[in-house]
Design a protein around this motif. Structure first.
Motif, PDB file in Angstrom:
ATOM      1  N   ILE A  38       6.722   7.323  -2.718  1.00 26.05           N
ATOM      2  CA  ILE A  38       7.498   6.344  -1.946  1.00 26.05           C
ATOM      3  C   ILE A  38       7.972   5.235  -2.876  1.00 26.05           C
ATOM      4  O   ILE A  38       7.172   4.562  -3.522  1.00 26.05           O
ATOM      5  N   ASN A  39       9.280   5.077  -2.936  1.00 16.98           N
ATOM      6  CA  ASN A  39       9.883   4.027  -3.766  1.00 16.98           C
ATOM      7  C   ASN A  39      10.259   2.786  -2.968  1.00 16.98           C
ATOM      8  O   ASN A  39      10.379   1.696  -3.536  1.00 16.98           O
ATOM      9  N   LYS A  67      15.852  11.906  -7.230  1.00 16.89           N
ATOM     10  CA  LYS A  67      16.749  11.597  -6.119  1.00 16.89           C
ATOM     11  C   LYS A  67      15.942  10.952  -4.999  1.00 16.89           C
ATOM     12  O   LYS A  67      14.836  11.387  -4.679  1.00 16.89           O
ATOM     13  N   ASN A  68      16.522   9.920  -4.394  1.00 20.61           N
ATOM     14  CA  ASN A  68      15.876   9.228  -3.290  1.00 20.61           C
ATOM     15  C   ASN A  68      16.309   9.841  -1.963  1.00 20.61           C
ATOM     16  O   ASN A  68      17.512  10.025  -1.710  1.00 20.61           O
ATOM     17  N   THR A  99       0.829  -1.207   0.000  1.00 16.11           N
ATOM     18  CA  THR A  99       0.000   0.000   0.000  1.00 16.11           C
ATOM     19  C   THR A  99       0.862   1.255   0.000  1.00 16.11           C
ATOM     20  O   THR A  99       0.503   2.267  -0.607  1.00 16.11           O
ATOM     21  N   TYR A 100       2.027   1.193   0.644  1.00 12.71           N
ATOM     22  CA  TYR A 100       2.911   2.352   0.698  1.00 12.71           C
ATOM     23  C   TYR A 100       3.643   2.573  -0.629  1.00 12.71           C
ATOM     24  O   TYR A 100       3.801   3.718  -1.077  1.00 12.71           O
ATOM     25  N   ILE A 101       4.124   1.474  -1.220  1.00 17.02           N
ATOM     26  CA  ILE A 101       4.951   1.602  -2.425  1.00 17.02           C
ATOM     27  C   ILE A 101       4.137   2.258  -3.537  1.00 17.02           C
ATOM     28  O   ILE A 101       3.045   1.809  -3.895  1.00 17.02           O
ATOM     29  N   VAL A 108      11.667   8.334  -0.400  1.00 12.97           N
ATOM     30  CA  VAL A 108      10.812   9.162  -1.245  1.00 12.97           C
ATOM     31  C   VAL A 108      11.630   9.673  -2.415  1.00 12.97           C
ATOM     32  O   VAL A 108      12.733  10.213  -2.235  1.00 12.97           O
ATOM     33  N   GLY A 109      11.113   9.448  -3.619  1.00  9.91           N
ATOM     34  CA  GLY A 109      11.765   9.979  -4.811  1.00  9.91           C
ATOM     35  C   GLY A 109      11.291  11.397  -5.064  1.00  9.91           C
ATOM     36  O   GLY A 109      10.089  11.639  -5.228  1.00  9.91           O
ATOM     37  N   VAL A 110      12.230  12.341  -5.101  1.00 14.45           N
ATOM     38  CA  VAL A 110      11.888  13.759  -5.272  1.00 14.45           C
ATOM     39  C   VAL A 110      12.647  14.315  -6.473  1.00 14.45           C
ATOM     40  O   VAL A 110      13.712  13.822  -6.862  1.00 14.45           O
TER      41      VAL A 110
END
Length: 212
Positions: free
Chosen positions: A108-109, A135-136, A91-93, A124-126
């Protein structure tokens, strides 16, 4: 004379009868009557007690599915359904993370789990676009709030972080990435020779072609 002879014979016969009678009576009283031989009934032997199987035989006895099910059902540590206060990692991914202004600042990766249990951080990929230049950043999980959506099994993730703070945060690297970079930084040893230990001979210059 004749009468006297008859009397003597009668007296002798009487004596013989008296002498033989006790012997016959003795035989009749001392000799037991012949009886039929008794028949002995053979009772069946009692069955031998069952011998318990040896330890190795017990170890080789397969456990049936019913036994395994009963063992699992009797152990209260197994979860049978997801509780209201539990969330699946799936659920998070891929979920978006929103800031206080309800703006998506990343997705969220990955989740970083503690060996003892619990979630340490959400990766978190931003930045970037469609994954390019992204960038993670490992955001501590206590900075992320999970809220259930009404009449749905969806959740919404919010954080006090901003897009600017995440872009300025250090990049997160997994253990495999760190090992790969460490191995890439090691110099390559080119001084090794062949398996025979001989140094290859230098190449001979090519001879000029004879002039015509």
């Amino acid at each position: 004379m004749k009468e006297r002879l008859i009397s003597s014979v009668a007296a002798g016969a009487l004596l013989v009868g008296v002498a033989v009678a006790p012997m016959s009576f003795a035989q009749e009283t001392t000799t037991p009557p012949a009886t039929a031989p008794e028949t002995q009934t053979m009772e069946p032997a009692a069955p031998a007690p069952a011998t318990p199987p040896a330890a190795d035989e017990q170890a080789q006895t397969p456990v049936t599915a019913d036994t395994t099910t009963d063992m699992a059902a009797g152990d209260a540590s197994y979860l049978t359904e997801q509780a209201e206060n539990q969330v699946s990692a799936n659920t998070y991914i891929g979920q978006s993370v929103y800031n206080a202004s309800d703006e998506s600042i990343g997705e969220i990766n990955d989740l970083i789990m503690e060996k003892e249990g619990g979630i340490a951080a959400a990766v978190v990929g931003v930045g970037g676009f469609l994954g390019i230049g992204e960038k993670n950043v490992a955001v501590p999980f206590e900075k992320i709030t999970v809220a259930d959506q009404p009449d749905s099994d969806e959740i919404k993730l919010t954080t006090t972080e901003t897009a600017e703070s995440l872009k300025a945060a250090p990049e997160f690297k997994t253990k495999s990435q760190v090992m790969a970079e460490r191995n890439a930084d090691q110099p390559v040893d080119t001084s090794t020779t062949s398996a025979t230990g001989t140094t290859p001979a230098p190449a001979q210059p090519a001879e000029p072609a004879p002039q015509q």
